[in-house]
Design a protein around this motif. Structure first.
Motif, mmCIF file in Angstrom:
data_model
loop_
_atom_site.group_PDB
_atom_site.id
_atom_site.type_symbol
_atom_site.label_atom_id
_atom_site.label_comp_id
_atom_site.label_asym_id
_atom_site.label_seq_id
_atom_site.Cartn_x
_atom_site.Cartn_y
_atom_site.Cartn_z
ATOM 1 N N TRP A 230 20.913 61.213 92.586
ATOM 2 C CA TRP A 230 20.678 60.028 93.094
ATOM 3 C C TRP A 230 21.307 59.937 94.522
ATOM 4 N N VAL A 231 22.326 60.351 94.777
ATOM 5 C CA VAL A 231 23.284 60.062 96.062
ATOM 6 C C VAL A 231 22.400 61.220 97.168
ATOM 7 N N ALA A 232 22.097 62.152 96.591
ATOM 8 C CA ALA A 232 21.533 63.462 97.324
ATOM 9 C C ALA A 232 20.031 62.855 97.960
ATOM 10 N N ALA A 233 19.490 62.311 96.720
ATOM 11 C CA ALA A 233 18.055 61.713 97.147
ATOM 12 C C ALA A 233 18.200 60.752 98.146
ATOM 13 N N GLY A 234 19.264 59.863 98.229
ATOM 14 C CA GLY A 234 19.366 58.858 99.143
ATOM 15 C C GLY A 234 19.736 59.471 100.497
ATOM 16 N N MET A 235 20.695 60.412 100.577
ATOM 17 C CA MET A 235 20.790 61.124 101.884
ATOM 18 C C MET A 235 19.743 61.721 102.557
ATOM 19 N N VAL A 236 18.890 62.239 101.630
ATOM 20 C CA VAL A 236 17.807 63.019 102.206
ATOM 21 C C VAL A 236 16.634 61.813 102.839
ATOM 22 N N ALA A 237 16.591 60.756 102.044
ATOM 23 C CA ALA A 237 15.813 59.728 102.448
ATOM 24 C C ALA A 237 16.160 59.260 103.738
ATOM 25 N N VAL A 238 17.623 58.901 103.948
ATOM 26 C CA VAL A 238 18.093 58.559 105.240
ATOM 27 C C VAL A 238 17.665 59.461 106.380
ATOM 28 N N SER A 239 17.991 60.547 106.162
ATOM 29 C CA SER A 239 17.979 61.624 107.165
ATOM 30 C C SER A 239 16.368 61.604 107.749
ATOM 31 N N LEU A 240 15.493 61.568 106.538
ATOM 32 C CA LEU A 240 13.887 61.763 106.982
ATOM 33 C C LEU A 240 13.617 60.368 107.824
ATOM 34 N N VAL A 241 14.080 59.342 107.376
ATOM 35 C CA VAL A 241 13.660 58.099 108.071
ATOM 36 C C VAL A 241 14.338 57.935 109.640
ATOM 37 N N LEU A 242 15.420 58.590 109.654
ATOM 38 C CA LEU A 242 16.257 58.559 110.999
ATOM 39 C C LEU A 242 15.274 59.600 111.964
ATOM 40 N N ALA A 243 14.773 60.615 111.332
ATOM 41 C CA ALA A 243 14.448 61.594 112.246
ATOM 42 C C ALA A 243 12.746 61.244 112.581
ATOM 43 N N LEU A 244 12.092 60.705 111.606
ATOM 44 C CA LEU A 244 10.629 60.598 111.564
ATOM 45 C C LEU A 244 10.354 59.195 112.454
ATOM 46 N N THR A 245 11.273 58.474 112.519
ATOM 47 C CA THR A 245 11.258 57.004 113.235
ATOM 48 C C THR A 245 11.804 57.037 114.574
ATOM 49 N N ASN A 246 12.428 57.996 115.065
ATOM 50 C CA ASN A 246 13.212 57.965 116.265
ATOM 51 C C ASN A 246 13.121 59.492 116.943
ATOM 52 N N PRO A 247 12.399 59.607 118.093
ATOM 53 C CA PRO A 247 12.191 60.957 118.584
ATOM 54 C C PRO A 247 13.511 61.436 119.224
ATOM 55 N N ALA A 248 14.681 60.664 119.791
ATOM 56 C CA ALA A 248 15.639 61.137 120.092
ATOM 57 C C ALA A 248 16.519 61.580 119.355
ATOM 58 N N ILE A 249 16.579 60.983 117.963
ATOM 59 C CA ILE A 249 17.452 61.418 116.926
ATOM 60 C C ILE A 249 16.725 62.860 116.493
#
Length: 369
Positions: A230-249
């Motif tokens: 579940w920790v790994a799943a949360g890490m992947v989810a946070v990374s995807l949201v950061l990448a997909l919602t902010n072009p600079a990141i």
């Protein structure tokens, strides 16, 4: 110079870092703010920002397993609950200071950034503070209570841990996702809260493996195995949201000049999760396995990597695309007083915490069950 110029400055600084080292990166960063690298208004906010990150890491890692023990209280056999909290005694004096120090430094050093953060995240902050206060209160009164009353304080400690974890999870979800959320965003919020709770439990169970034997050791390993993914799943989810919602990141992590940073970080984290999962499964299968400190060290390193990735994604912003570290900083005179306080108090607090944690590192594995 607008926010997008500052965001790109961090990337351009990477060229200088590769060519001539960190000095050119600092010069490039200071030039993007219109300040000299030797100007106190450049390096004081930067130094205090690093201190805030250090305190946040202490809250997540060292206070994290404290929260995890509280989350596990209802699931641990009554006879073992007090024993787990007794083992926490060596940590409590230092662990309860992380939240207060973090907020004190952040509010005094970055008051312009504190106001929008508090207005948008009032509920998470209040949950985090309330949970920390309840855990400290329950722990102190439990030490003075009779045997018949200790169970009540154990459960209050657990309630405080649930409040703290909920506050930390909501804060992370809102910080990553932004204040404007529709109904579809709540799936992400729930996943992040679950992942933060799972992370605290993994830290707690890994810590229990350093001193327990028998039933508690077997229980810790089985719970760790059930939550680490579940920790790994949360890490992947946070990374995807950061990448997909902010072009600079997204650009910062995928550009050819910085791709090696992302590659190394992901390889290290994937390796850490795989090794941690295998070690926990090994203890769950054979509780007598000679594995003591390595799961806790790996879990702590994974947390530091995740926090480092988040800081790398946002820097130099405190409020993404709105306020940089320097925009949010206090006045020159105020920063000087904050720095003076840090210089005087930090060595004292450091010695106090090191002595407190040293008691635990000298703790010998014993049978508590």
């Amino acid at each position: 110079m607008d926010a997008s110029d500052l965001s790109g400055a961090g990337l351009r600084g990477g060229d200088g870092a590769q060519a001539k080292g960190g000095a050119l990166m600092i010069e490039s960063l200071s030039a993007s703010t219109g300040l000299l690298a030797s100007d106190p208004m450049f390096w004081m906010p930067l130094a205090l920002y690093v201190l805030v990150l250090f305190l946040l890491a202490g809250l997540v890692v060292l206070d994290g397993f404290d929260m995890g023990c509280g989350l596990l209280m209802p699931w641990i056999k009554p006879v073992a609950r007090s024993r787990v909290l007794d083992a926490l005694t060596a940590w409590r004096g230092a662990n309860e200071s992380w939240v207060l120090l973090l907020f004190a430094v952040f509010m005094s050093a970055f008051p312009i950034g504190w106001e929008p953060m508090l207005s948008e995240m009032f509920v998470p902050v209040m949950l985090l503070v309330t949970g920390s206060a309840l855990r400290s209160l329950a722990f102190e009164f439990r030490a003075r209570a009779s045997m018949g009353q200790q169970e009540f304080w154990n459960m209050l400690f657990s309630f405080g841990a649930h409040c703290s974890v909920a506050g930390l999870g909501l804060w992370l979800a809102k910080y990553v996702n932004g204040p404007d959320q529709d109904m579809s965003d709540w799936a992400f919020v729930v996943l992040v809260v679950i992942a933060v709770a799972a992370n605290a439990i993994v830290l707690a169970t890994s810590w229990m493996l350093t001193w327990s034997n028998g039933v508690i050791r077997h229980f810790s390993a089985r719970v760790g195995v059930a939550t680490v993914r579940w920790v790994a799943a949360g890490m992947v989810a946070v990374s995807l949201v950061l990448a997909l919602t902010n072009p600079a990141i997204y650009y910062r992590w995928t550009h050819v000049e910085t791709l090696h940073i992302a590659s190394v970080a992901w390889v290290l984290m994937l390796t850490g999760f795989v090794v941690l999962d295998r070690q926990l499964r090994g203890v769950a299968t054979s509780p007598q396995a000679k594995i003591w400190w390595s799961p806790l060290v790996i879990a702590a390193c994974l947390n530091l990597l995740m926090l480092g990735g988040l800081a790398y994604s946002y820097f130099p912003f405190l409020v993404l695309d709105n306020l940089t570290v320097w925009d949010a900083a206090a006045s020159r005179e105020s920063l000087r007083w904050v720095m003076a306080g840090v210089v005087v108090c930090a060595p004292i607090l450091l010695v106090f915490n090191v002595l407190g944690y040293w008691r635990l590192f000298r703790f010998k594995p014993v049978r508590f069950d």
